[in-house]
Design a protein around this motif. Structure first.
Motif, PDB file in Angstrom:
ATOM      1  N   THR A  92      26.796  -4.883 -33.358  1.00 62.70           N
ATOM      2  CA  THR A  92      27.027  -4.343 -32.014  1.00 62.70           C
ATOM      3  C   THR A  92      25.769  -3.732 -31.421  1.00 62.70           C
ATOM      4  O   THR A  92      25.499  -3.889 -30.239  1.00 62.70           O
ATOM      5  N   TRP A  93      24.968  -3.050 -32.246  1.00 61.22           N
ATOM      6  CA  TRP A  93      23.776  -2.396 -31.711  1.00 61.22           C
ATOM      7  C   TRP A  93      22.756  -3.426 -31.210  1.00 61.22           C
ATOM      8  O   TRP A  93      22.031  -3.167 -30.255  1.00 61.22           O
ATOM      9  N   VAL A  94      22.711  -4.601 -31.839  1.00 60.80           N
ATOM     10  CA  VAL A  94      21.806  -5.663 -31.377  1.00 60.80           C
ATOM     11  C   VAL A  94      22.288  -6.190 -30.031  1.00 60.80           C
ATOM     12  O   VAL A  94      21.487  -6.414 -29.114  1.00 60.80           O
ATOM     13  N   ARG A  95      23.585  -6.369 -29.899  1.00 60.21           N
ATOM     14  CA  ARG A  95      24.154  -6.803 -28.609  1.00 60.21           C
ATOM     15  C   ARG A  95      23.852  -5.783 -27.512  1.00 60.21           C
ATOM     16  O   ARG A  95      23.493  -6.141 -26.396  1.00 60.21           O
ATOM     17  N   ALA A  96      24.021  -4.502 -27.847  1.00 59.47           N
ATOM     18  CA  ALA A  96      23.753  -3.449 -26.862  1.00 59.47           C
ATOM     19  C   ALA A  96      22.280  -3.446 -26.462  1.00 59.47           C
ATOM     20  O   ALA A  96      21.949  -3.303 -25.274  1.00 59.47           O
ATOM     21  N   PHE A  97      21.395  -3.638 -27.427  1.00 61.22           N
ATOM     22  CA  PHE A  97      19.971  -3.683 -27.123  1.00 61.22           C
ATOM     23  C   PHE A  97      19.654  -4.855 -26.197  1.00 61.22           C
ATOM     24  O   PHE A  97      18.912  -4.708 -25.211  1.00 61.22           O
ATOM     25  N   LEU A  98      20.204  -6.019 -26.484  1.00 63.01           N
ATOM     26  CA  LEU A  98      19.975  -7.189 -25.637  1.00 63.01           C
ATOM     27  C   LEU A  98      20.562  -6.989 -24.236  1.00 63.01           C
ATOM     28  O   LEU A  98      19.956  -7.390 -23.235  1.00 63.01           O
ATOM     29  N   ALA A  99      21.727  -6.369 -24.159  1.00 59.88           N
ATOM     30  CA  ALA A  99      22.356  -6.116 -22.861  1.00 59.88           C
ATOM     31  C   ALA A  99      21.506  -5.174 -22.010  1.00 59.88           C
ATOM     32  O   ALA A  99      21.310  -5.400 -20.813  1.00 59.88           O
ATOM     33  N   VAL A 100      20.987  -4.124 -22.635  1.00 60.67           N
ATOM     34  CA  VAL A 100      20.112  -3.194 -21.905  1.00 60.67           C
ATOM     35  C   VAL A 100      18.846  -3.911 -21.454  1.00 60.67           C
ATOM     36  O   VAL A 100      18.362  -3.714 -20.337  1.00 60.67           O
ATOM     37  N   GLY A 101      18.304  -4.778 -22.305  1.00 60.74           N
ATOM     38  CA  GLY A 101      17.120  -5.556 -21.931  1.00 60.74           C
ATOM     39  C   GLY A 101      17.379  -6.470 -20.746  1.00 60.74           C
ATOM     40  O   GLY A 101      16.555  -6.587 -19.836  1.00 60.74           O
ATOM     41  N   VAL A 102      18.541  -7.105 -20.732  1.00 64.12           N
ATOM     42  CA  VAL A 102      18.902  -7.979 -19.607  1.00 64.12           C
ATOM     43  C   VAL A 102      19.074  -7.160 -18.330  1.00 64.12           C
ATOM     44  O   VAL A 102      18.587  -7.548 -17.264  1.00 64.12           O
ATOM     45  N   LEU A 103      19.754  -6.035 -18.420  1.00 63.97           N
ATOM     46  CA  LEU A 103      19.935  -5.194 -17.230  1.00 63.97           C
ATOM     47  C   LEU A 103      18.597  -4.689 -16.694  1.00 63.97           C
ATOM     48  O   LEU A 103      18.370  -4.661 -15.479  1.00 63.97           O
ATOM     49  N   TYR A 104      17.701  -4.313 -17.587  1.00 64.60           N
ATOM     50  CA  TYR A 104      16.379  -3.855 -17.166  1.00 64.60           C
ATOM     51  C   TYR A 104      15.603  -4.987 -16.486  1.00 64.60           C
ATOM     52  O   TYR A 104      14.941  -4.779 -15.469  1.00 64.60           O
ATOM     53  N   THR A 105      15.704  -6.186 -17.037  1.00 67.84           N
ATOM     54  CA  THR A 105      15.029  -7.337 -16.439  1.00 67.84           C
ATOM     55  C   THR A 105      15.588  -7.648 -15.055  1.00 67.84           C
ATOM     56  O   THR A 105      14.831  -7.924 -14.111  1.00 67.84           O
ATOM     57  N   VAL A 106      16.892  -7.581 -14.904  1.00 66.99           N
ATOM     58  CA  VAL A 106      17.515  -7.866 -13.607  1.00 66.99           C
ATOM     59  C   VAL A 106      17.100  -6.830 -12.572  1.00 66.99           C
ATOM     60  O   VAL A 106      16.692  -7.183 -11.453  1.00 66.99           O
ATOM     61  N   THR A 107      17.178  -5.553 -12.921  1.00 73.24           N
ATOM     62  CA  THR A 107      16.802  -4.526 -11.939  1.00 73.24           C
ATOM     63  C   THR A 107      15.317  -4.606 -11.607  1.00 73.24           C
ATOM     64  O   THR A 107      14.926  -4.423 -10.448  1.00 73.24           O
ATOM     65  N   SER A 108      14.480  -4.908 -12.589  1.00 76.40           N
ATOM     66  CA  SER A 108      13.051  -5.054 -12.326  1.00 76.40           C
ATOM     67  C   SER A 108      12.767  -6.228 -11.403  1.00 76.40           C
ATOM     68  O   SER A 108      11.887  -6.156 -10.540  1.00 76.40           O
TER      69      SER A 108
END
Length: 96
Positions: free
Chosen positions: A39-55
């Motif tokens: 789950t923590w790997v999924r959460a890390f990837l999800a945060v990375g995707v959200l950061y990429t989208v907002t950037s």
């Protein structure tokens, strides 16, 4: 003096962009959800995707703002030049 033609964005092009974005983001989200990891790997990837989208949204806004500033500056410079040319009389003799 003719007015420059402003490029327009059609509704179909706008919808294509929105659908493409939704499809890409949805695919990544589904891929993250079905990834066989903790789950923590999924959460890390999800945060990375959200950061990429907002950037990417912020970067697109900055590029648009810079283009608008350049366009307005060039229009102001063109108006100044037009005024100078309209006021200039090449046959006027200056008295000394």
């Amino acid at each position: 003096m003719t007015k420059p033609v402003q490029p327009t964005m059609t509704t179909v092009y706008y919808m294509q962009c929105v659908l493409s974005f939704c499809l890409a983001l949805g695919s990544v989200v589904i891929g993250i959800l079905y990834l066989p990891v903790d789950t923590w790997v999924r959460a890390f990837l999800a945060v990375g995707v959200l950061y990429t989208v907002t950037s990417s949204f912020v970067l697109a806004k900055c590029v648009r703002d810079r283009q608008e500033i350049t366009h307005v500056t060039s229009r102001v410079d063109q108006a100044r030049l037009d005024k100078l040319l309209a006021e200039h009389d090449p046959f006027k003799v200056e008295k000394i």
